[in-house]
Design a protein around this motif. Sequence first.
Motif, short mmCIF file in Angstrom:
data_model
loop_
_atom_site.label_atom_id
_atom_site.label_comp_id
_atom_site.label_asym_id
_atom_site.label_seq_id
_atom_site.Cartn_x
_atom_site.Cartn_y
_atom_site.Cartn_z
N GLN A 1 -4.04 4.93 -3.10
CA GLN A 1 -4.00 5.67 -4.37
C GLN A 1 -4.65 7.05 -4.23
OE1 GLN A 1 -6.09 2.73 -6.59
NE2 GLN A 1 -4.32 1.36 -6.72
N LEU A 2 -5.79 7.11 -3.54
CA LEU A 2 -6.48 8.39 -3.37
C LEU A 2 -5.67 9.33 -2.48
CD1 LEU A 2 -10.18 7.17 -2.91
CD2 LEU A 2 -9.08 8.03 -4.99
N VAL A 3 -5.08 8.81 -1.41
CA VAL A 3 -4.27 9.65 -0.53
C VAL A 3 -3.02 10.14 -1.27
CG1 VAL A 3 -2.82 9.64 1.55
CG2 VAL A 3 -5.09 8.59 1.60
N GLY A 4 -2.39 9.27 -2.04
CA GLY A 4 -1.23 9.68 -2.82
C GLY A 4 -1.56 10.81 -3.77
N ALA A 5 -2.74 10.74 -4.40
CA ALA A 5 -3.16 11.78 -5.33
C ALA A 5 -3.42 13.10 -4.62
CB ALA A 5 -4.41 11.33 -6.09
N VAL A 6 -4.02 13.05 -3.44
CA VAL A 6 -4.26 14.27 -2.67
C VAL A 6 -2.94 14.91 -2.25
CG1 VAL A 6 -5.16 15.17 -0.49
CG2 VAL A 6 -6.55 13.61 -1.86
N LEU A 7 -2.01 14.10 -1.78
CA LEU A 7 -0.70 14.64 -1.39
C LEU A 7 0.03 15.25 -2.58
CD1 LEU A 7 0.52 11.83 1.05
CD2 LEU A 7 -0.39 14.09 1.64
N ALA A 8 -0.10 14.62 -3.75
CA ALA A 8 0.53 15.17 -4.95
C ALA A 8 -0.07 16.52 -5.32
CB ALA A 8 0.39 14.19 -6.11
N GLY B 1 0.82 -1.21 0.00
CA GLY B 1 0.00 0.00 0.00
C GLY B 1 0.85 1.26 0.00
N ALA B 2 1.95 1.22 0.74
CA ALA B 2 2.86 2.37 0.75
C ALA B 2 3.45 2.61 -0.63
CB ALA B 2 3.97 2.15 1.78
N ALA B 3 3.78 1.52 -1.33
CA ALA B 3 4.30 1.66 -2.69
C ALA B 3 3.25 2.26 -3.61
CB ALA B 3 4.76 0.30 -3.22
N GLU B 4 1.99 1.87 -3.44
CA GLU B 4 0.90 2.44 -4.25
C GLU B 4 0.72 3.93 -3.95
OE1 GLU B 4 -1.37 0.98 -6.70
OE2 GLU B 4 0.47 -0.21 -6.73
N LEU B 5 0.82 4.29 -2.68
CA LEU B 5 0.70 5.70 -2.31
C LEU B 5 1.83 6.52 -2.94
CD1 LEU B 5 -0.16 7.07 1.22
CD2 LEU B 5 1.65 8.11 -0.15
N LEU B 6 3.05 6.06 -2.81
CA LEU B 6 4.19 6.79 -3.35
C LEU B 6 4.13 6.84 -4.88
CD1 LEU B 6 7.02 5.48 -1.02
CD2 LEU B 6 6.10 7.81 -1.10
N GLY B 7 3.78 5.72 -5.49
CA GLY B 7 3.71 5.69 -6.95
C GLY B 7 2.64 6.63 -7.49
#
Length: 252
Positions: free
Chosen positions: A110-117, A27-33
């Motif tokens: 994925q959603l959290v990663g997009a918000v952080l981006a 999940g961490a890899a998905e967030l970072l990716g």
Amino acid sequence: MSAPTGVGSHATGLYGSRAGENLLRSGAAELLGTFVLVLAGGAVAVGAGTTDPPVYDLLAIVLAFGLALTALVAALGHVSGCHLNPAVTLGLAVTRKFPWRAVPVYVVAQLVGAVLASLATWAVHTGRGREVANLSTTLPAPGVSDGRAFFVEALITFVLVLVVISVATDDRVPAAAAPLAVGAALAVCIFIAAPVTGGAVNPARAFGPAVVSGNLDALWLYLLAPVVGGVLAAVVYDRLLAPAQAPTPEDD
């Protein structure tokens, strides 16, 4: 073609990853990716919309998304499967190539990663990026109906997910071809849809900028349409294309 994978913790995922093993790390890899993907394309898109004269054009935006995905698949494919897209995750789960118990972890990451981006994009481009470019929020072009936009987003996501599942789950495809194929597919999809819908092709890519900019007018469309297209692509490949073999002289 290898036999369809099951839903157990040791089911083989995209690019040879192990779906369900070390789920929090995956999940961490998905967030970072997803963070890198949305930051790469979104920041370039904001730059294209806020500089005068423009520094970037549509080609630069498309290349940013396509090249970022190519690099991420090569870097993270073996770790988490490098879905980076809820439409990919749900398509795989529906066709039993990904465990349902892992879906919430991946989609939330994925959603959290997009918000952080999108927050990072706002920090890079300050107020003008939010006020002028809406942090690259995808919206239907003027005069484009919701129905037409829904069809376009579902169609291009169908194309992307069909390529992803083909090159990443079928043993007949050379592993080295996967990153380039997936990145090229994303680029082509954005080229097709950009004048009509902005070419999200990914609920997470649409979610981050919309939430951070506060422009939620068409978000439902960009969340639902790609999932419809992605699930349909996964089913078509799994049921129709995966069992196929090209004719050979021995078939005469």
